[in-house]
Structures are given as structure tokens and as C-alpha cells.
Design a protein around this motif. Structure first.
Motif, short mmCIF file in Angstrom:
data_model
loop_
_atom_site.label_atom_id
_atom_site.label_comp_id
_atom_site.label_asym_id
_atom_site.label_seq_id
_atom_site.Cartn_x
_atom_site.Cartn_y
_atom_site.Cartn_z
N SER A 118 -37.34 -34.69 -91.60
CA SER A 118 -35.97 -34.36 -91.36
C SER A 118 -35.38 -35.00 -90.23
N THR A 119 -34.10 -35.25 -90.28
CA THR A 119 -33.31 -35.79 -88.91
C THR A 119 -32.06 -34.93 -88.90
N GLU A 120 -32.03 -34.43 -87.55
CA GLU A 120 -30.89 -33.47 -87.18
C GLU A 120 -29.64 -34.32 -86.57
N SER A 137 -24.62 -28.61 -86.11
CA SER A 137 -25.83 -29.47 -86.49
C SER A 137 -26.16 -29.22 -88.01
N THR A 167 -28.97 -30.89 -90.81
CA THR A 167 -30.42 -31.42 -90.85
C THR A 167 -30.34 -32.01 -92.08
N ASN A 220 -32.90 -34.02 -94.83
CA ASN A 220 -34.23 -34.23 -95.14
C ASN A 220 -34.20 -35.53 -96.15
N GLY A 260 -30.87 -31.08 -97.46
CA GLY A 260 -30.80 -30.75 -96.07
C GLY A 260 -30.27 -29.60 -96.06
#
Length: 148
Positions: A33-35, A43, A45, A47, A63
Motif C-alpha cells: 500500500s502507498t499513501e 489521504s 491509499t 493498494n 485502495g
């Protein structure tokens, strides 16, 4: 006595291997996962896909977005080439109560024809039924086109 020691050693080795596998799988899920922070500070996220992934059609995007990013449980997902020219657009659907203000999971499947550029972007856009540019918001995931 010697057989008992070997059995004990085998049990310890299996336990250590299982613990290593468990910790590696947890570490991998964190990396999956990247935020991202949108231009308005929300924010998001992602995935899948991860930044730099090579994508093929159809692309599945997964995500978590803030609840207010969807309207009637949907929001746009765009695939663009390196020059930000739209390649394809689809819609993500949130999982659960779309009227929530809490973060909510989503999935989108977007078929596309790969452009001539190798690089591009997946753009997750906040639903904006009013069309007011002041409330537009998005995040971009840099990707590459073609099989990896």
C-alpha cells in the motif's frame, strides 16, 4: 536421547521458518500500500497498482479514499499517458456505505488500449457532480504500460 534432540531441533527450525514467513508476509503487505496526499490534503491509499508497476488491460485499481470522495458510491479513475492525455476512464465503486465521512475501500476495473508512451499515470479523482473546479481533487500513481 540423541533422537529427542534432533526432533527438538527440527521443531525449533520449523517454528523459526514459520515466524520468518509470517514476518515477511506482514512486511510485504505494508509495502503493498502507498499513501498519497491529494492537493487538498486528503489521504488516499492505493493498494494496486504500485508506483512504477507495469500495467496491462484491464487494470484493477484498489485502495481506500475518504468517504466524501464518492458520489452515489462512485468516483472516476483515469489512465493517462506520459503527457497526461487520457487513455481510458472508468469508475471506482466503494465498498459499504458511500455516505460515510470515514475512509472507505474501493475497487475499479478499467480496460484500456496502451498508448505509444511507455510511462503514464493512474489518476484517482474525487467525484465532483457540481463541476466546481475549486472542489476538484485527485492523486496520481506513476505507472508503465506493458507486461512486466
Amino acid at each position: 536421547m540423541r533422537a529427542r534432540g534432533l526432533v527438538l531441533l527440527l521443531i525449533v527450525a520449523i517454528g523459526a521458518g514459520a515466524a520468518y514467513w509470517y514476518l515477511q508476509s506482514r512486511e510485504g503487505s505494508t509495502k503493498a500500500s502507498t499513501e498519497y496526499t491529494s492537493k487538498h490534503g486528503d489521504s488516499v491509499t492505493i493498494n494496486a497498482p504500485k508506483a512504477g508497476d507495469r500495467i496491462t488491460s484491464p487494470l484493477t485499481v484498489r485502495g481506500v479514499v475518504p468517504g466524501p470522495w464518492s458520489f452515489e458510491a462512485n468516483f472516476p479513475v483515469e489512465i493517462a499517458d506520459a503527457d497526461h492525455k487520457k487513455v481510458a476512464e472508468g469508475y471506482a465503486t466503494v465498498k459499504g456505505d458511500w455516505m460515510t465521512t470515514k475512509p472507505i475501500g474501493f475497487t475499479a476495473t478499467v480496460p484500456f488500449k496502451a498508448p505509444v508512451t511507455d510511462d503514464g499515470f493512474v489518476i484517482i479523482r474525487k467525484a465532483n457532480p457540481s463541476g466546481d473546479q475549486a472542489t476538484d481533487d485527485s492523486v496520481e500513481v506513476p505507472i508503465k504500460f506493458g507486461p512486466g
